[in-house]
Design a protein around this motif. Structure first.
Motif, PDB file in Angstrom:
ATOM      1  N   VAL A  83     -25.784  58.869  -9.761  1.00  0.00           N
ATOM      2  CA  VAL A  83     -25.359  58.547  -8.399  1.00  0.00           C
ATOM      3  C   VAL A  83     -24.203  57.554  -8.474  1.00  0.00           C
ATOM      4  N   LEU A  84     -23.068  57.931  -7.905  1.00  0.00           N
ATOM      5  CA  LEU A  84     -21.879  57.095  -7.918  1.00  0.00           C
ATOM      6  C   LEU A  84     -21.751  56.259  -6.652  1.00  0.00           C
ATOM      7  N   SER A  85     -22.306  56.774  -5.567  1.00  0.00           N
ATOM      8  CA  SER A  85     -22.270  56.055  -4.279  1.00  0.00           C
ATOM      9  C   SER A  85     -23.377  56.606  -3.399  1.00  0.00           C
ATOM     10  N   ASP A  86     -24.000  55.724  -2.612  1.00  0.00           N
ATOM     11  CA  ASP A  86     -25.097  56.146  -1.734  1.00  0.00           C
ATOM     12  C   ASP A  86     -25.059  55.281  -0.485  1.00  0.00           C
ATOM     13  N   ALA A  87     -24.730  55.885   0.651  1.00  0.00           N
ATOM     14  CA  ALA A  87     -24.615  55.127   1.898  1.00  0.00           C
ATOM     15  C   ALA A  87     -25.272  55.890   3.035  1.00  0.00           C
ATOM     16  N   SER A  88     -25.961  55.164   3.910  1.00  0.00           N
ATOM     17  CA  SER A  88     -26.599  55.757   5.084  1.00  0.00           C
ATOM     18  C   SER A  88     -26.048  55.117   6.340  1.00  0.00           C
ATOM     19  N   HIS A  89     -25.863  55.936   7.386  1.00  0.00           N
ATOM     20  CA  HIS A  89     -25.312  55.449   8.644  1.00  0.00           C
ATOM     21  C   HIS A  89     -26.064  56.116   9.796  1.00  0.00           C
ATOM     22  N   GLU A  90     -26.424  55.341  10.808  1.00  0.00           N
ATOM     23  CA  GLU A  90     -27.060  55.884  12.008  1.00  0.00           C
ATOM     24  C   GLU A  90     -25.958  56.216  13.007  1.00  0.00           C
ATOM     25  N   LEU A  91     -25.712  57.514  13.219  1.00  0.00           N
ATOM     26  CA  LEU A  91     -24.617  57.938  14.087  1.00  0.00           C
ATOM     27  C   LEU A  91     -25.031  58.107  15.542  1.00  0.00           C
ATOM     28  N   ARG A 120     -19.845  65.603  -6.890  1.00  0.00           N
ATOM     29  CA  ARG A 120     -19.818  66.232  -5.573  1.00  0.00           C
ATOM     30  C   ARG A 120     -20.261  65.247  -4.504  1.00  0.00           C
ATOM     31  N   VAL A 121     -19.923  65.577  -3.258  1.00  0.00           N
ATOM     32  CA  VAL A 121     -20.377  64.807  -2.101  1.00  0.00           C
ATOM     33  C   VAL A 121     -21.548  65.550  -1.465  1.00  0.00           C
ATOM     34  N   LEU A 122     -22.662  64.851  -1.295  1.00  0.00           N
ATOM     35  CA  LEU A 122     -23.867  65.426  -0.696  1.00  0.00           C
ATOM     36  C   LEU A 122     -24.091  64.762   0.653  1.00  0.00           C
ATOM     37  N   MET A 123     -24.130  65.560   1.709  1.00  0.00           N
ATOM     38  CA  MET A 123     -24.332  65.046   3.062  1.00  0.00           C
ATOM     39  C   MET A 123     -25.697  65.496   3.567  1.00  0.00           C
ATOM     40  N   LEU A 124     -26.579  64.530   3.814  1.00  0.00           N
ATOM     41  CA  LEU A 124     -27.903  64.820   4.360  1.00  0.00           C
ATOM     42  C   LEU A 124     -27.938  64.331   5.797  1.00  0.00           C
ATOM     43  N   LYS A 125     -28.182  65.263   6.719  1.00  0.00           N
ATOM     44  CA  LYS A 125     -28.131  64.930   8.140  1.00  0.00           C
ATOM     45  C   LYS A 125     -29.531  64.773   8.727  1.00  0.00           C
ATOM     46  N   ALA A 126     -29.563  64.082   9.855  1.00  0.00           N
ATOM     47  CA  ALA A 126     -30.844  63.806  10.507  1.00  0.00           C
ATOM     48  C   ALA A 126     -31.542  65.074  10.978  1.00  0.00           C
ATOM     49  N   ASP A 127     -30.787  66.157  11.187  1.00  0.00           N
ATOM     50  CA  ASP A 127     -31.405  67.407  11.648  1.00  0.00           C
ATOM     51  C   ASP A 127     -32.062  68.189  10.513  1.00  0.00           C
ATOM     52  N   GLY A 128     -32.029  67.633   9.276  1.00  0.00           N
ATOM     53  CA  GLY A 128     -32.672  68.286   8.146  1.00  0.00           C
ATOM     54  C   GLY A 128     -31.735  69.095   7.277  1.00  0.00           C
TER      55      GLY A 128
END
Length: 231
Positions: A92-100, A25-33
């Protein structure tokens, strides 16, 4: 924003209980919690999610969990309700963080923009005693379409859409969270106004204490749409 592709199982515990068995699955963790759990299907809708305000913690698995192949346990807990979304990560197959950064917000089409103008002029459509306070009230994450006062003088935030869907309810929820931190205008309630409101969006809005109002664009413009009305 952190985007993780992982083999995981997901459990929601709280007012409702739900389980997603082990799968990629794709897990999206956002800055707003918030966290959203997506699969490679189902269009834009997440399989499960936790809305802000929420707290994220990552912990080591216990012996039983480790024996089952779990390498890490994520717990996202809602600050107000205490509901939790628990992600049991196996691989974990992929782990990337980006400052939007701060998003400029959705640019409304002509109909939505005109609906905002019309409702500001006809604010009594929201209820007797309503008064317009301000249009395009700016917050750190974008402008609230309309701020109004109800008959008791309480603050009401209005989000206007041509077509009311879950994304619009989520947007208004984020605005309300920020507005209610401001002691000068709190408490702030919400109104979700649209020409058409999808049943899922209405259910989510009402669950969060947000009132839904259906707007007749032609009537507001003084045009007879030609459709028969009961009232």
């Amino acid at each position: 924003m952190r985007i993780v592709v992982a083999r995981c199982s997901v459990d929601y515990a709280g007012r409702l209980s739900a389980h997603l068995p082990l799968a990629p699955r794709v897990l999206m963790l956002k800055a707003d919690g918030s966290i959203l759990v997506h699969s490679d299907g189902g269009s834009y809708k997440p399989l499960n999610w936790m809305s802000p305000p929420a707290v994220f913690t990552a912990s080591e698995p216990d012996d039983e969990q480790r024996a089952a192949g779990i390498t890490e346990v994520w717990t996202v807990t809602h600050r107000k309700t205490g509901d939790s979304l628990i992600v049991s990560v196996h691989e974990v197959l992929s782990d990337a963080s980006h400052e939007l950064g701060v998003d400029p917000g959705l640019v409304k089409d002509g109909v939505e923009a005109h609906l905002q103008v019309l409702l500001a002029e006809q604010i009594e459509r929201l209820g007797d005693g309503f008064e317009l306070w301000r249009r395009e009230y700016m917050t750190p994450i974008g402008p609230v379409d309309i701020l109004a006062r109800d008959a008791e003088g309480a603050t009401v935030a209005v989000e206007i859409k041509r077509r009311g869907e879950i994304d619009g309810v989520e947007q208004l929820t984020r605005y309300l969270e920020l507005l209610n931190r401001d002691p000068r205008i709190a408490p702030v309630t919400g109104v979700f106004a649209a020409q058409e409101i999808k049943p899922q969006a209405r259910t989510l809005a009402e669950d969060r204490g947000i009132r839904c109002v259906v707007l007749d664009y032609d009537e507001m413009r003084g045009i007879d749409s030609g459709h028969a009305r009961l009232f």
